[in-house]
Write a protein that holds these residues in place. Structure first.
Motif, PDB file in Angstrom:
ATOM      1  N   TYR A   1     -66.843  30.938 -25.615  1.00 53.93           N
ATOM      2  CA  TYR A   1     -67.888  32.129 -25.435  1.00 53.93           C
ATOM      3  C   TYR A   1     -66.567  33.353 -25.318  1.00 53.93           C
ATOM      4  O   TYR A   1     -67.800  34.339 -25.760  1.00 53.93           O
ATOM      5  CB  TYR A   1     -68.282  31.753 -23.500  1.00 53.93           C
ATOM      6  CG  TYR A   1     -68.948  33.408 -23.208  1.00 53.93           C
ATOM      7  CD1 TYR A   1     -70.066  33.012 -23.683  1.00 53.93           C
ATOM      8  CD2 TYR A   1     -68.215  33.738 -22.501  1.00 53.93           C
ATOM      9  CE1 TYR A   1     -70.750  34.188 -22.988  1.00 53.93           C
ATOM     10  CE2 TYR A   1     -69.018  34.673 -21.639  1.00 53.93           C
ATOM     11  CZ  TYR A   1     -69.859  35.533 -22.777  1.00 53.93           C
ATOM     12  OH  TYR A   1     -70.548  35.984 -22.450  1.00 53.93           O
TER      13      TYR A   1
ATOM     14  N   ARG B   1     -73.496  25.035 -27.086  1.00 50.84           N
ATOM     15  CA  ARG B   1     -72.826  24.114 -25.958  1.00 50.84           C
ATOM     16  C   ARG B   1     -72.868  22.787 -27.189  1.00 50.84           C
ATOM     17  O   ARG B   1     -73.771  22.499 -27.421  1.00 50.84           O
ATOM     18  CB  ARG B   1     -73.587  23.886 -25.149  1.00 50.84           C
ATOM     19  CG  ARG B   1     -72.178  22.558 -24.384  1.00 50.84           C
ATOM     20  CD  ARG B   1     -72.939  22.812 -23.063  1.00 50.84           C
ATOM     21  NE  ARG B   1     -72.793  23.147 -21.927  1.00 50.84           N
ATOM     22  CZ  ARG B   1     -73.096  23.299 -20.917  1.00 50.84           C
ATOM     23  NH1 ARG B   1     -73.819  22.251 -20.178  1.00 50.84           N
ATOM     24  NH2 ARG B   1     -72.944  24.730 -20.010  1.00 50.84           N
TER      25      ARG B   1
ATOM     26  N   THR C   1     -78.807  24.208 -26.223  1.00 48.21           N
ATOM     27  CA  THR C   1     -78.616  24.869 -24.863  1.00 48.21           C
ATOM     28  C   THR C   1     -76.723  25.302 -24.703  1.00 48.21           C
ATOM     29  O   THR C   1     -76.419  24.871 -26.179  1.00 48.21           O
ATOM     30  CB  THR C   1     -77.719  23.272 -23.728  1.00 48.21           C
ATOM     31  OG1 THR C   1     -78.393  22.381 -23.592  1.00 48.21           O
ATOM     32  CG2 THR C   1     -77.411  23.450 -22.767  1.00 48.21           C
ATOM     33  N   TYR C   2     -77.226  26.546 -24.204  1.00 48.34           N
ATOM     34  CA  TYR C   2     -75.961  27.774 -24.344  1.00 48.34           C
ATOM     35  C   TYR C   2     -75.513  27.723 -23.362  1.00 48.34           C
ATOM     36  O   TYR C   2     -75.890  27.633 -21.987  1.00 48.34           O
ATOM     37  CB  TYR C   2     -77.019  28.751 -25.324  1.00 48.34           C
ATOM     38  CG  TYR C   2     -77.446  28.574 -26.588  1.00 48.34           C
ATOM     39  CD1 TYR C   2     -77.004  28.739 -27.603  1.00 48.34           C
ATOM     40  CD2 TYR C   2     -79.508  28.047 -26.089  1.00 48.34           C
ATOM     41  CE1 TYR C   2     -77.870  28.426 -28.732  1.00 48.34           C
ATOM     42  CE2 TYR C   2     -79.400  27.804 -27.055  1.00 48.34           C
ATOM     43  CZ  TYR C   2     -79.381  28.343 -28.798  1.00 48.34           C
ATOM     44  OH  TYR C   2     -79.962  27.989 -29.742  1.00 48.34           O
ATOM     45  N   ASP C   3     -74.427  28.307 -23.491  1.00 44.38           N
ATOM     46  CA  ASP C   3     -73.165  28.344 -22.280  1.00 44.38           C
ATOM     47  C   ASP C   3     -73.530  30.468 -21.993  1.00 44.38           C
ATOM     48  O   ASP C   3     -73.465  31.282 -22.978  1.00 44.38           O
ATOM     49  CB  ASP C   3     -71.561  28.521 -22.580  1.00 44.38           C
ATOM     50  CG  ASP C   3     -71.580  26.814 -22.334  1.00 44.38           C
ATOM     51  OD1 ASP C   3     -71.986  26.386 -20.957  1.00 44.38           O
ATOM     52  OD2 ASP C   3     -70.722  26.391 -22.525  1.00 44.38           O
TER      53      ASP C   3
ATOM     54  N   VAL D   1     -75.773  28.366 -17.301  1.00 44.42           N
ATOM     55  CA  VAL D   1     -76.080  27.755 -18.787  1.00 44.42           C
ATOM     56  C   VAL D   1     -77.922  27.903 -19.091  1.00 44.42           C
ATOM     57  O   VAL D   1     -78.466  28.499 -17.890  1.00 44.42           O
ATOM     58  CB  VAL D   1     -76.480  26.379 -18.917  1.00 44.42           C
ATOM     59  CG1 VAL D   1     -76.078  25.664 -17.059  1.00 44.42           C
ATOM     60  CG2 VAL D   1     -76.501  25.346 -20.297  1.00 44.42           C
TER      61      VAL D   1
ATOM     62  N   ARG E   1     -80.750  26.046 -21.102  1.00 44.51           N
ATOM     63  CA  ARG E   1     -81.305  25.702 -21.718  1.00 44.51           C
ATOM     64  C   ARG E   1     -83.156  25.546 -22.264  1.00 44.51           C
ATOM     65  O   ARG E   1     -83.673  26.407 -21.798  1.00 44.51           O
ATOM     66  CB  ARG E   1     -81.696  23.893 -20.666  1.00 44.51           C
ATOM     67  CG  ARG E   1     -80.124  23.308 -20.110  1.00 44.51           C
ATOM     68  CD  ARG E   1     -80.427  22.262 -19.897  1.00 44.51           C
ATOM     69  NE  ARG E   1     -78.732  21.456 -19.108  1.00 44.51           N
ATOM     70  CZ  ARG E   1     -78.930  21.540 -18.162  1.00 44.51           C
ATOM     71  NH1 ARG E   1     -79.231  22.369 -17.149  1.00 44.51           N
ATOM     72  NH2 ARG E   1     -77.419  21.141 -17.718  1.00 44.51           N
TER      73      ARG E   1
ATOM     74  N   GLN F   1     -77.146  28.400 -12.499  1.00 45.11           N
ATOM     75  CA  GLN F   1     -75.731  28.202 -12.267  1.00 45.11           C
ATOM     76  C   GLN F   1     -75.827  27.658 -10.772  1.00 45.11           C
ATOM     77  O   GLN F   1     -76.578  26.354 -10.760  1.00 45.11           O
ATOM     78  CB  GLN F   1     -75.385  29.365 -11.605  1.00 45.11           C
ATOM     79  CG  GLN F   1     -75.682  30.303 -12.509  1.00 45.11           C
ATOM     80  CD  GLN F   1     -75.596  32.358 -12.281  1.00 45.11           C
ATOM     81  OE1 GLN F   1     -76.363  32.597 -11.123  1.00 45.11           O
ATOM     82  NE2 GLN F   1     -74.134  33.062 -12.278  1.00 45.11           N
TER      83      GLN F   1
ATOM     84  N   GLU G   1     -76.576  21.714  -9.256  1.00 40.51           N
ATOM     85  CA  GLU G   1     -77.826  23.786 -10.723  1.00 40.51           C
ATOM     86  C   GLU G   1     -78.667  23.490  -9.522  1.00 40.51           C
ATOM     87  O   GLU G   1     -79.764  23.003 -10.188  1.00 40.51           O
ATOM     88  CB  GLU G   1     -77.379  22.474 -12.004  1.00 40.51           C
ATOM     89  CG  GLU G   1     -77.267  23.294 -12.564  1.00 40.51           C
ATOM     90  CD  GLU G   1     -77.391  22.475 -14.274  1.00 40.51           C
ATOM     91  OE1 GLU G   1     -77.020  22.645 -15.270  1.00 40.51           O
ATOM     92  OE2 GLU G   1     -78.611  21.716 -14.205  1.00 40.51           O
TER      93      GLU G   1
END
Length: 288
Positions: free
Chosen positions: A3, A24, A30-32, A84, A86, A105, A112
């Motif tokens: 990141y 990710r 999926t992304y951080d 995260v 999605r 979060q 989550e």
């Protein structure tokens, strides 16, 4: 970390760095991300900033570059820190694609928690026809130099923008004096807010920053004489074309407050006097 590398690669714009997402490994779609404390209002992360971050994740996931219509439901208040996102591609066509995304979060107990859920249609703003037929007009307001910034507040008087918030340091915001009377204890009662908006680091607007622009001014509730937090429940943004360089003019109006809820309609006009974005949001009125 991946990141941090992604943030460094984006460049000098604080907005771009702070809305960066990174894919990710091993989890397609999926992304951080990391929600910056620099875009908070009191303690809550600004809704337009959140939408821009999720918009970046959808841009990475979908085959088209620009949000044309994007709707967000804000489920729980977001906090600065890791997140995260999605995404899911619902449909990918030749000129338009549709996707959905949610930002999560971790709560203190490790659960989550979903913060925001988004559905969007993406296309290419640069490829849209240039035919314009409209009765809409840019808001009548003084030039940039004649509008007021946070530094214009007389000593001992409330900030003419929106109090002490971190996001103000990221924005170049100049309010129309006709809609800043609330800061002096004299709201007009009309439910209007207008101003010039740029980013403090001089970055020109694009599709992603327009998602911020529709939610960056003080809430119209202040002009109705109401003080306090105005949390967004739902926000829909329509982007009409790529903005020309320079600050944009933003006009907000509220014409109905009932049942503790108010709507806020936004129009965003670029330096070439083109309507580049429109939005409507539903928000909770401040509680007494």
């Amino acid at each position: 970390m991946a990141y941090a590398a992604a943030r460094a690669a984006i460049g000098d714009s604080e907005f771009d760095r702070d809305t960066a997402v990174t894919a990710r490994p091993g989890e397609p779609g999926t992304y951080d991300a990391d929600l910056s404390a620099g875009w908070t209002i009191i303690r809550a992360v600004n809704g337009g900033y959140l939408l821009a971050m999720v918009g970046r994740a959808l841009r990475a996931a979908l085959p088209h570059p620009d949000p044309i219509s994007i709707t967000a439901h804000y489920l729980t208040a977001s906090e600065p820190g890791p997140a995260v996102i999605r995404t899911e591609t619902v449909r990918a066509g030749r000129t338009m694609s549709t996707g959905q995304a949610s930002l999560y979060q971790r709560a203190e107990d490790g659960r989550e928690v979903e913060r925001i859920r988004v559905v969007a249609a993406y296309g290419d703003l640069g490829a849209l026809p240039d035919d314009v037929r409209t009765t809409a007009q840019p808001p009548a307001m003084p030039p940039y130099e004649a509008c007021v910034s946070s530094s214009d507040a007389p000593e001992g008087v409330a900030n003419p923008v929106v109090g002490s918030t971190a996001i103000l340091d990221r924005l170049d915001l100049r309010l129309d004096p006709a809609t800043a009377g609330w800061a002096l204890g004299a709201p007009s009662g009309a439910g209007d807010m207008r101003g010039w908006l740029g980013l403090a680091d001089g970055r020109d607007h694009d599709a992603m920053s327009l998602l911020l622009a529709v939610d960056a001014l003080p809430p119209t509730a202040f002009d109705l004489g109401l003080a306090g937090w105005v949390p967004t429940l739902e926000l829909t943004v329509h982007l009409r074309c790529k903005p020309a360089p320079g600050p944009v003019r933003v006009s907000l109006t509220t014409r109905n407050l009932a049942g503790g809820l108010l709507e806020e309609d936004a129009q965003v006009w670029d330096s070439a006097s083109r309507l580049v974005a429109q939005s409507r949001q539903l928000a909770r009125a401040p509680r007494p």
